[in-house]
Design a protein around this motif. Structure first.
Motif, PDB file in Angstrom:
ATOM      1  N   UNK A 232      -5.080  37.508  14.169  1.00 29.17           N
ATOM      2  CA  UNK A 232      -4.688  37.004  12.860  1.00 29.17           C
ATOM      3  C   UNK A 232      -3.181  37.093  12.640  1.00 29.17           C
ATOM      4  N   UNK A 233      -2.438  37.148  13.712  1.00 29.56           N
ATOM      5  CA  UNK A 233      -0.985  37.279  13.601  1.00 29.56           C
ATOM      6  C   UNK A 233      -0.262  35.936  13.613  1.00 29.56           C
ATOM      7  N   UNK A 234      -0.968  34.866  13.919  1.00 32.11           N
ATOM      8  CA  UNK A 234      -0.359  33.536  13.950  1.00 32.11           C
ATOM      9  C   UNK A 234      -1.264  32.570  13.213  1.00 32.11           C
ATOM     10  N   UNK A 235      -0.749  31.960  12.147  1.00 34.28           N
ATOM     11  CA  UNK A 235      -1.539  31.027  11.366  1.00 34.28           C
ATOM     12  C   UNK A 235      -1.027  29.614  11.486  1.00 34.28           C
ATOM     13  N   UNK A 236      -1.777  28.709  10.870  1.00 37.40           N
ATOM     14  CA  UNK A 236      -1.429  27.295  10.959  1.00 37.40           C
ATOM     15  C   UNK A 236      -2.062  26.562   9.788  1.00 37.40           C
ATOM     16  N   UNK A 237      -1.466  25.468   9.386  1.00 37.40           N
ATOM     17  CA  UNK A 237      -2.041  24.567   8.390  1.00 37.40           C
ATOM     18  C   UNK A 237      -2.164  23.191   9.029  1.00 37.40           C
ATOM     19  N   UNK A 238      -3.321  22.564   8.847  1.00 33.75           N
ATOM     20  CA  UNK A 238      -3.484  21.213   9.371  1.00 33.75           C
ATOM     21  C   UNK A 238      -4.065  20.313   8.296  1.00 33.75           C
ATOM     22  N   UNK A 239      -3.909  19.018   8.493  1.00 32.54           N
ATOM     23  CA  UNK A 239      -4.433  18.014   7.571  1.00 32.54           C
ATOM     24  C   UNK A 239      -5.363  17.094   8.335  1.00 32.54           C
ATOM     25  N   UNK A 240      -6.537  16.825   7.758  1.00 33.49           N
ATOM     26  CA  UNK A 240      -7.513  15.963   8.433  1.00 33.49           C
ATOM     27  C   UNK A 240      -8.121  15.008   7.420  1.00 33.49           C
ATOM     28  N   UNK A 241      -8.743  13.949   7.940  1.00 33.62           N
ATOM     29  CA  UNK A 241      -9.321  12.941   7.056  1.00 33.62           C
ATOM     30  C   UNK A 241     -10.834  13.087   6.984  1.00 33.62           C
TER      31      UNK A 241
END
Length: 705
Positions: free
Chosen positions: A633-642
């Motif tokens: 849990x030391x590296x996060x990310x945000x993504x966008x999807x349809x």
């Protein structure tokens, strides 16, 4: 799929090992040993003692049960509060003496004799309670001294009144009915005892006084800090104990009608054996009426059977002493190692094969980048436990804290904050309903609502119990994220029904379907489970179509869609499989797509271990928790999807300097706000090309003037 893999998969599907741990956590499990011992004892002596199951034998046993049972219940109350009373035998002897002298010699009425006997119990108990409760003397030594004092008092008085007691008789029909009468075929004393036992059970398990007794016995200083009057609680426990002992003496006097000079001698041994064997902890804070009754029956069956077999009295006491010694040994060892045993058995990993991870190579939508390295910061060093973020129609920002507060930040710079409401627990996912009420999932507490004026209301903390569950899973343990359906119903995820929030890594180690999706209807107040057997369901979001919800399963690394309305009502469809990290919250985006937070990244070692449940089980039992394999849990990310599950873009903080963990994000008027429950800040990222007037609540309920 190989044959070996198929066998492992079916072995853990057909043999659910976690059931063993769930059974051991049930409250009645402590009663299994005394109940089994009682059954075995009855089976043994029932086959060798003549007339063991005769009506006369059982009738005599029931009368003795009423008398010894009252003393055991009194001792149970004291031991639950963390004390012990060794003077019960001497108090019993004094109660018998007062009762026989009053009823036989002085010809008291039934009421007068009963009040005098109980008054004696109050006096003896008050002496013990005052010394132990208010003067804080050691219970063992104190009651040992009062044992000697009370017994000496009896020995001094008894020789002077014994002849008068034996040569006289009572003149009270009620007294005779208590000693020799029956109610529906059972002795009157036993019927009265059953009523008293039920009342004590209700007091210990349902009443505030009972909870205080358990609190004082379990952790005296914590009980004091919680505002409980510890000294009075201890005092009252000893008074109640002696009153029950005195009542037992009254029953005995009515049944026997006389007394010997050794009356009550050795009663302490019988009572202690019954209580400890029944599972009443010597350390306090643990016990029940049912356990006390089982211990009482065991002691009486053993003693009576040994007498029927002509076993000498000293040998009888020797056997009782050995049983008490064994019971104490089992109690001490169980209390000391119970947590370790349950921990080793309760955590039960299952087989899970992770799908191939979506590529994060350069050029792919999930390619690692540094788009989050320059995000703005809100509440640096001030925020703690901000898992989610949301905005109201006045652009005010709301988030939770580890202290159980809902914080409200004022626009436009969000540097000034206030406590909007205090709920307690750990506030997680949030959503605004049509009437601008803030709905919040609170870990360990359930689903709450805060009105625009800051009034806190519990919406629900229970759902329907599943028919296949061994334990009662109706109470919610980890309500996680929520959203509102078009008709006003609230749909939310419960990540796990087996573990508390601070044990999330144990659920990850199991990677079984411990979670569920629940719906609550504020109009009717009903709550029911929509989907179960989900792998740590986390983020949930009502889709733009108004007929389905999207939900994330963290440890399965996938996004799915559930249709609550329309032609596909009740169906579940996969949206994204094989995410490179563990999905958390899902929220709407201004262009009709969705934002998704990945709170951490998958690792090859953990993915491989999911196919080896035996390895993970051994790790849970033999390795300290801080050395377990667990999600990164030391590296996060945000993504966008349809809507079709196609990933359009991703936002990373490759160096982990600004937002190493991301649990949620919310788009508001052209800016993306980022949260991480383990971070000490909130991030802001302006979005190029985003609608600067878009507000998430408008997409649900439309704009308001």
């Amino acid at each position: 799929m190989s044959m070996a893999e198929s066998l492992v998969r079916w072995r853990y599907r057909l043999l659910p090992d976690h059931v063993v741990g769930e059974i051991l956590t049930k409250k009645w499990i402590d009663s299994v040993i005394p109940f089994t011992a009682l059954v075995i004892l009855c089976a043994i002596f029932g086959s060798i003692v003549p007339g063991f199951f005769d009506v006369t034998t059982l009738t005599n046993l029931s009368g003795q049960t009423a008398e010894l049972g009252l003393v055991v219940l009194g001792m149970t109350i004291v031991m639950v509060s963390g004390g012990i009373d060794l003077s019960v035998g001497s108090t019993f002897a004094l109660a018998v003496l007062v009762t026989l002298y009053g009823m036989n010699v002085e010809q008291w009425s039934f009421g007068t004799g009963l009040l005098a006997c109980l008054g004696l119990g109050v006096v003896c108990g008050a002496i013990n309670g005052f010394l132990v409760g208010f003067l804080r003397m050691r219970a063992f030594l104190t009651t040992l001294v009062t044992l000697i004092i009370y017994r000496s008092t009896f020995d001094i008085i008894f020789p002077h009144v014994s002849t008068a007691i034996v040569t006289s008789g009572p003149d009270s029909p009620a007294y005779d009915f208590l000693g020799f009468g029956t109610v529906w075929g059972v002795p009157t004393s036993f019927a009265v005892f059953v009523v008293i036992a039920i009342v004590i059970h209700l007091v210990l398990s349902r009443a505030r006084y009972g909870w205080r007794l358990f609190a004082v016995g379990g952790a005296r200083r914590s009980a004091y800090n919680a505002g409980i009057n510890v000294r009075f609680t201890l005092f009252s426990a000893y008074v109640l104990c002696s009153v029950l002992v005195a009542l037992s003496g009254f029953f005995f006097s009515a049944r026997i009608g006389s007394a010997a000079s050794d009356i009550g001698t050795g009663l302490e041994l019988q009572v202690l054996t019954a209580t400890v064997l029944g599972g009443i902890s010597l350390g306090g804070g643990r016990g029940s009426v049912a356990k006390a009754l089982m211990g009482t029956l065991f002691v009486l069956v053993l003693s009576n059977s040994l007498l029927a077999l002509a076993v000498p009295g000293p040998v009888n006491y020797l056997i009782l002493g050995l049983v008490l010694l064994l019971s104490v040994l089992l109690d001490v060892r169980w209390v000391k190692n119970r947590h370790k045993i349950l921990r080793g058995v309760y955590i039960s990993p299952t087989f899970a094969k992770m799908p191939q991870s979506i590529s994060t190579a350069p050029g792919a939508p999930m390619a690692v980048n540094d788009r989050l390295k320059d995000v703005g910061v809100i509440g640096l060093g001030f925020l703690d436990g901000a898992e989610d973020v949301i905005f109201d129609r006045q652009d005010r920002l709301y988030t939770g804290s580890r202290q159980g507060d809902i914080l409200r930040f004022q626009p436009p710079h969000y540097t000034q904050s206030e406590v909007f409401a205090h709920i307690g627990g750990s506030p997680l996912g949030m959503a605004f309903d049509r009437n601008d009420n803030l709905v919040i999932c609170v870990a360990g507490m359930g689903l709450y609502q805060v009105s625009p004026d800051g009034e806190v209301k519990l919406l629900t903390a229970e759902t329907n119990r599943s028919l296949t569950s061994v334990v009662d899973d109706s109470t919610m343990k980890l309500a996680d994220d929520c959203d509102i359906l078009p008709d006003g119903r609230i749909v939310f995820s419960e990540a796990t029904v087996r573990f508390e929030m601070h044990d999330w890594y144990a659920d990850a180690l199991e990677s079984r379907g411990n979670g569920r999706i629940i719906v609550h209807d504020p109009k009717s107040g009903s709550t029911r489970t929509l989907l179960s057997n989900l792998v740590f369901p986390n983020g949930i979001c009502t889709a733009f179509d108004g007929q389905s919800v999207l939900f994330a399963e963290s440890w399965a690394c996938r996004i799915s869609r559930y249709y609550f309305d329309g032609p596909k009502k009740g169906k579940v469809e996969g949206v994204i499989e094989g995410l490179p990290g563990y999905p958390d919250n899902i929220n709407r985006a201004s262009d009709g797509t969705y934002w998704l937070a990945l709170m951490g990244m998958r690792t090859p070692a953990l993915d491989l271990s999911l196919e080896m449940p035996g390895f993970r089980r051994r790790m849970a039992r033999r390795v300290s928790e801080d050395a377990w394999l667990m999600p990164n849990l030391n590296t996060g990310c945000v993504l966008r999807f349809d809507e079709k599950g196609q990933i359009l873009e991703s936002l990373w903080d490759q160096g982990g300097e600004k937002h190493p963990m991301i649990t949620s994000m919310r788009e508001h008027k052209g800016v993306l706000y980022l949260c991480g429950i383990f971070n000490n800040r909130m991030g802001t990222l302006p979005l190029k090309g985003a609608d600067p007037s878009w507000f998430s609540s408008d997409s649900y309920w439309g704009k308001k003037p």
